[in-house]
Design an enzyme around this catalytic site. Structure first.
Site, PDB file in Angstrom:
ATOM      1  N   CYS A 116      22.237  44.135  47.862  1.00  0.00           N
ATOM      2  CA  CYS A 116      23.597  44.691  47.815  1.00  0.00           C
ATOM      3  C   CYS A 116      24.015  45.225  49.189  1.00  0.00           C
ATOM      4  CB  CYS A 116      23.647  45.811  46.780  1.00  0.00           C
ATOM      5  SG  CYS A 116      25.254  46.628  46.727  1.00  0.00           S
ATOM      6  N   GLU A 172      44.411  35.317  37.817  1.00  0.00           N
ATOM      7  CA  GLU A 172      44.023  36.649  37.334  1.00  0.00           C
ATOM      8  C   GLU A 172      44.098  36.726  35.811  1.00  0.00           C
ATOM      9  OE1 GLU A 172      42.805  39.415  38.816  1.00  0.00           O
ATOM     10  OE2 GLU A 172      42.556  38.077  40.518  1.00  0.00           O
ATOM     11  N   CYS A 232      24.906  53.827  47.670  1.00  0.00           N
ATOM     12  CA  CYS A 232      25.019  53.850  46.207  1.00  0.00           C
ATOM     13  C   CYS A 232      24.249  55.040  45.622  1.00  0.00           C
ATOM     14  CB  CYS A 232      24.509  52.532  45.631  1.00  0.00           C
ATOM     15  SG  CYS A 232      24.612  52.483  43.842  1.00  0.00           S
TER      16      CYS A 232
END
Ligand code: SF4
Length: 358
Positions: A214, A45, A220
């Site tokens: 997507c 990370e 969305c």
């Protein structure tokens, strides 16, 4: 953490659809996946902050090979950590990484805290990194919200708060929490967190997002309103300063040495080794005796971009006789050429020294 009722307008189908897509089509085989070991997740990370996956793929295994445990990293010297980090940039990450490892060993018996709040007490671990470790390693129901995730969620929700400001950032984080899967298993939290990362990295990219492919296209808001390009809203442009630096590259050939000093902290390249830096050619020339000025070999300037600065580096080589005394008044020390690989050097300095060695 218990699930609160979702605010109005938050699509509850988001989490199941994202997890399903990630399990079918998400990225696989990255060396920091398929582990619940906090040390590896934390290391990946931190490396992935502002650094591309392709670059981290090179650094991550080398770092782990040298420092296989948090104890090994804590016991290393700062120089060794910086040397392995050199080239990844954003060197404060490496300094914090080292300090964090030392804190985990000294204050937590070598075991990372399990909660986001506990993780955030450690050096260099912010809210999103803490969330990633807690979600991946301990199945905590908490959302990551890094730059990629902010972009995805602001499009998904047509969230028009200015993400340069703290209050809208907080509001989006609350929405991110509301989008989490309800009563997730640890595997769900892994699929969801990885799904957010994968969506931002592969489809919902900064420019030209691939909306037709997507998995959450039907949810969305920005896609439905044909306003994808408007998100995320962020008004504060990063102001970049332009600076010119003159680098005095002092060298002897028998023995093969260069003159380096450790850059002070805080500042650019803090803790890394660098030739003496001058802010003008006149200042560099003033540091040299007359014979040195005549023997100076200026090279073609090199451009180097940092987050808030554009540097124009002017390398100036000066070959000295090994019998000559060290330069008067200059901080630093001679470093043997064969020891350079073990030092943390800024990437453009390493390129200059490598080119000179060929
Ligand atoms: Fe991003 Fe397009 Fe998917 Fe919306 S539909 S989340 S804009 S990739």
């Amino acid at each position: 953490m218990s699930a609160l009722p979702a605010p109005q307008g938050v699509p509850l189908a988001f989490a199941p659809q994202l997890m399903h897509w990630q399990r079918q089509h998400g990225r696989r085989g990255l060396p920091w996946q398929h582990t619940r070991e906090p040390y590896r997740v934390w290391l990946s990370e931190v490396m992935l902050q502002q650094t591309q996956v392709s670059t981290v793929l090179d650094y991550f295994p080398r770092f782990l090979a040298r420092f296989p445990t948090v104890q090994a990293l804590a016991a290393a010297s700062a120089d060794e950590v910086m040397a392995l980090w050199a080239g990844l940039g954003y060197y404060s990450r490496a300094r914090n990484l080292h300090r964090c490892a030392q804190a985990v060993v000294a204050e937590h018996g070598g075991v990372f805290p399990r909660t986001p709040a506990g993780l955030q007490t450690l050096p260099g671990i912010g809210a999103s990194t803490a969330a990633a470790i807690a979600a991946f390693c301990f199945g905590e129901r908490v959302s990551i919200v890094d730059g990629n995730v902010r972009r995805v969620l602001s499009r998904l929700l047509a969230f028009d708060g200015d993400l340069a400001q703290t209050a809208p950032q907080r509001a989006l984080w609350n929405l991110a929490q509301a989008l989490l899967p309800e009563q997730p298993t640890p595997d769900d939290m892994t699929a969801y967190t990885q799904g957010l990362m994968d969506l931002g990295a592969t489809l919902c990219t900064r420019s030209r997002p691939d909306c037709p492919r997507c998995p959450v296209q039907g949810l969305c808001r920005a896609q439905q309103l044909n306003t994808v390009a408007q998100y995320p809203v962020k008004t504060r442009a990063v102001k970049r300063r332009h600076e010119s630096w003159w680098l005095l590259l002092l060298q002897t050939t028998a023995p093969d040495r260069v003159w380096l000093l450790r850059r002070p902290a805080p500042g650019i390249w803090a803790g890394l080794y660098c030739p003496p830096v001058f802010d003008s050619e006149a200042a560099l020339l003033a540091a040299l005796p007359p014979a040195g000025r005549q023997a100076l070999r200026p090279q073609t300037p090199v451009a180097h971009s940092l987050t808030h600065r554009e540097l124009r580096l002017h390398p100036c080589w000066l070959l000295l006789d090994a019998a000559e005394p060290a330069p008067l008044g200059l901080d630093g020390a001679w470093v043997q050429a064969d020891a350079l690989h073990s030092l943390g050097l800024p990437a453009p300095v390493r390129v200059l020294l490598d080119a000179a060695a060929r």
